[in-house]
Design an enzyme around this catalytic site. Structure first.
Site, PDB file in Angstrom:
ATOM      1  N   PRO A  14       0.835  -1.212   0.000  1.00 20.03           N
ATOM      2  CA  PRO A  14       0.000   0.000   0.000  1.00 20.03           C
ATOM      3  C   PRO A  14       0.866   1.257   0.000  1.00 20.03           C
ATOM      4  O   PRO A  14       1.830   1.359   0.773  1.00 20.03           O
ATOM      5  CB  PRO A  14      -0.795  -0.119   1.301  1.00 20.03           C
ATOM      6  CG  PRO A  14      -0.793  -1.577   1.630  1.00 20.03           C
ATOM      7  CD  PRO A  14       0.525  -2.094   1.137  1.00 20.03           C
ATOM      8  N   GLY A  19       3.628   5.989   9.942  1.00 22.61           N
ATOM      9  CA  GLY A  19       4.949   6.067  10.561  1.00 22.61           C
ATOM     10  C   GLY A  19       4.830   5.926  12.071  1.00 22.61           C
ATOM     11  O   GLY A  19       3.803   6.288  12.646  1.00 22.61           O
ATOM     12  N   ASP A  44       4.796   1.283   9.346  1.00 26.11           N
ATOM     13  CA  ASP A  44       6.256   1.356   9.264  1.00 26.11           C
ATOM     14  C   ASP A  44       6.843   1.348  10.676  1.00 26.11           C
ATOM     15  O   ASP A  44       6.598   2.265  11.454  1.00 26.11           O
ATOM     16  CB  ASP A  44       6.687   2.638   8.544  1.00 26.11           C
ATOM     17  CG  ASP A  44       8.203   2.690   8.379  1.00 26.11           C
ATOM     18  OD1 ASP A  44       8.702   1.992   7.472  1.00 26.11           O
ATOM     19  OD2 ASP A  44       8.890   3.388   9.156  1.00 26.11           O
ATOM     20  N   TYR A  49      12.829   2.237  17.459  1.00 23.46           N
ATOM     21  CA  TYR A  49      11.769   3.151  17.908  1.00 23.46           C
ATOM     22  C   TYR A  49      11.269   2.789  19.316  1.00 23.46           C
ATOM     23  O   TYR A  49      10.554   3.566  19.948  1.00 23.46           O
ATOM     24  CB  TYR A  49      10.596   3.210  16.913  1.00 23.46           C
ATOM     25  CG  TYR A  49      10.979   3.672  15.512  1.00 23.46           C
ATOM     26  CD1 TYR A  49      12.173   4.349  15.277  1.00 23.46           C
ATOM     27  CD2 TYR A  49      10.151   3.433  14.422  1.00 23.46           C
ATOM     28  CE1 TYR A  49      12.531   4.757  13.989  1.00 23.46           C
ATOM     29  CE2 TYR A  49      10.503   3.845  13.137  1.00 23.46           C
ATOM     30  CZ  TYR A  49      11.692   4.501  12.924  1.00 23.46           C
ATOM     31  OH  TYR A  49      12.041   4.904  11.654  1.00 23.46           O
ATOM     32  N   LYS A  78      12.953  -2.583  10.673  1.00 26.50           N
ATOM     33  CA  LYS A  78      14.333  -2.257  10.274  1.00 26.50           C
ATOM     34  C   LYS A  78      15.358  -2.809  11.263  1.00 26.50           C
ATOM     35  O   LYS A  78      15.129  -2.780  12.485  1.00 26.50           O
ATOM     36  CB  LYS A  78      14.489  -0.727  10.172  1.00 26.50           C
ATOM     37  CG  LYS A  78      13.334  -0.060   9.432  1.00 26.50           C
ATOM     38  CD  LYS A  78      13.524   1.422   9.213  1.00 26.50           C
ATOM     39  CE  LYS A  78      12.237   2.061   8.698  1.00 26.50           C
ATOM     40  NZ  LYS A  78      11.332   2.528   9.762  1.00 26.50           N
ATOM     41  N   HIS A 111      18.612  -0.283   8.414  1.00 28.79           N
ATOM     42  CA  HIS A 111      18.143   1.060   8.780  1.00 28.79           C
ATOM     43  C   HIS A 111      19.079   2.182   8.304  1.00 28.79           C
ATOM     44  O   HIS A 111      18.625   3.214   7.824  1.00 28.79           O
ATOM     45  CB  HIS A 111      17.956   1.123  10.306  1.00 28.79           C
ATOM     46  CG  HIS A 111      16.951   2.122  10.774  1.00 28.79           C
ATOM     47  ND1 HIS A 111      16.145   1.914  11.864  1.00 28.79           N
ATOM     48  CD2 HIS A 111      16.612   3.343  10.300  1.00 28.79           C
ATOM     49  CE1 HIS A 111      15.363   2.971  12.042  1.00 28.79           C
ATOM     50  NE2 HIS A 111      15.632   3.854  11.103  1.00 28.79           N
TER      51      HIS A 111
END
Ligand SMILES: NC(=O)c1ccc[n+]([C@@H]2O[C@H](COP(=O)([O-])OP(=O)(O)OC[C@H]3O[C@@H](n4cnc5c(N)ncnc54)[C@H](OP(=O)(O)O)[C@@H]3O)[C@@H](O)[C@H]2O)c1
Length: 318
Positions: A14, A19, A44, A49, A78, A111
């Site tokens: 898509p 994010g 994502d 994170y 990532k 990453h």
């Protein structure tokens, strides 16, 4: 129906995703549930994170409640820089899969083209980094290919790679990188990169499409221009009766790049998705093309503490 881009084996990605960098663990659970309820089908993520477990909880509940099936979702994550050693790649992916409560990822990316010593999340001195000569991307990539063979990731790619680094990687890769995720917005349009990727069958994801205003202050400069307040963007938004963020997202989609705006607010999550329905004219696209100024918001200078093998020049090859 959301527009998709086609990857290997006929898989469809898509064009718009959510994010999740800087989305706090307490917020991201709601954000992901709300996004999926609104019909987002692409999230994502990244190990660094620090919120994959909360995203995993939200995904799990959405699957359990029958809101969506796993095979209808596109999940990207990532590999962090401290797991570039070939033997560390699969364990890092397994940790991510465990946190996300998934059996496989749709897309796994390297990453950054930067290697950190094991156990280091962010470098404090040059000693914390390993040069690409010592730990080459080609070695890391071999382990990325192996996780595809094992079915743990359906597609693999990179992030923050220059065309020079993409070329070098393609020379040795058995499985070609299918994606380069990079910063892209009207102030950093990177036309040569798009052209290169287009020629080589590599898709491109636009990160920080709204200018990443919530970046930590250490990553900001005091005089930086604010993309969401650009006068040309504001005027266009007003003329088309849409929001400035929607112009930016729609522009990325018109360029056939994947785009992953981050928000933790329900009304913005909805507004950003609706941008996929907006049509910009060739004149609008030409007007936005004029705004390019090669302004990077995420410059990666954090990879260059004193004594680091990495510099702005050898990071971006420009
Ligand atoms: N590969 C990489 O190295 C890399 C680097 C950077 C980013 N990324 C990925 O790309 C994603 C997006 O980039 P980003 O997070 O840097 O920045 P971004 O999406 O450009 O901007 C996020 C900021 O915009 C705000 N926002 C969202 N929708 C808005 C709207 N409709 N109107 C006004 N403001 C709005 C958000 O606030 P609220 O959340 O408070 O609504 C947040 O402050 C990341 O989350 C991450 O998944 C990857």
């Amino acid at each position: 129906m959301m527009k998709t881009l086609q990857l290997n084996h006929g898989d469809h990605m898509p064009i718009l995703g959510l994010g999740t960098w800087k989305s706090q663990p307490g917020d991201v659970y709601q954000a992901v549930k709300e996004a999926i309820r609104l019909n987002y089908r692409h999230i994502d993520c990244a190990a660094i994170y620090g919120n994959e477990a909360e995203i995993g909880q939200a995904l799990h509940e959405c699957f359990e409640e029958g809101m969506v099936r796993r095979d209808e979702m596109w999940i990207t994550s990532k590999l962090w820089n401290n797991a570039h050693a070939p033997e560390d790649v699969q364990p890092a992916l397994e940790k991510t899969l465990n946190d996300l409560q998934l059996d496989y990822l749709d897309l796994y990316l390297i990453h950054w083209p930067v290697a950190l010593k094991k156990g280091v999340s962010f470098p404090e001195s040059g000693q914390d980094l390993i040069s690409l000569k010592e730990l080459p991307i080609a070695k890391t990539w071999g382990a990325m290919e192996a996780v595809v063979d094992k079915g743990l990731a359906k597609h693999i790619g990179v992030s923050n790679f220059s065309t020079t680094k993409l070329k070098a990687l393609m020379d040795t890769a058995r499985i070609k990188p299918e994606m380069n995720q990079i910063e892209l917005h009207p102030y950093l349009q990177q036309p040569d990169m798009l052209e290169f990727c287009n020629q080589h069958g590599i898709h491109v994801t636009a990160y920080s499409p709204l200018g990443s205003l919530d970046r930590p202050s250490e990553l900001k400069t005091h005089d930086e221009p604010i993309l969401l307040e650009d006068i040309a963007i504001l005027r266009m938004a007003e003329r088309l009766s849409v929001s400035p963020a929607q112009i930016l997202i729609s522009w990325a989609i018109h360029r056939n790049t994947i785009v992953i705006p981050k928000s933790v607010h329900a009304e913005r999550i909805k507004e950003n998705l609706a941008a996929a329905e907006i049509s910009l004219s060739p004149d609008d696209m030409r007007a936005i093309a004029q705004l390019d100024r090669h302004r990077r918001y995420v410059r990666g200078d954090f990879w260059s503490p004193e004594g680091s093998p990495y510099t702005q020049e050898n990071l971006w090859d420009e």
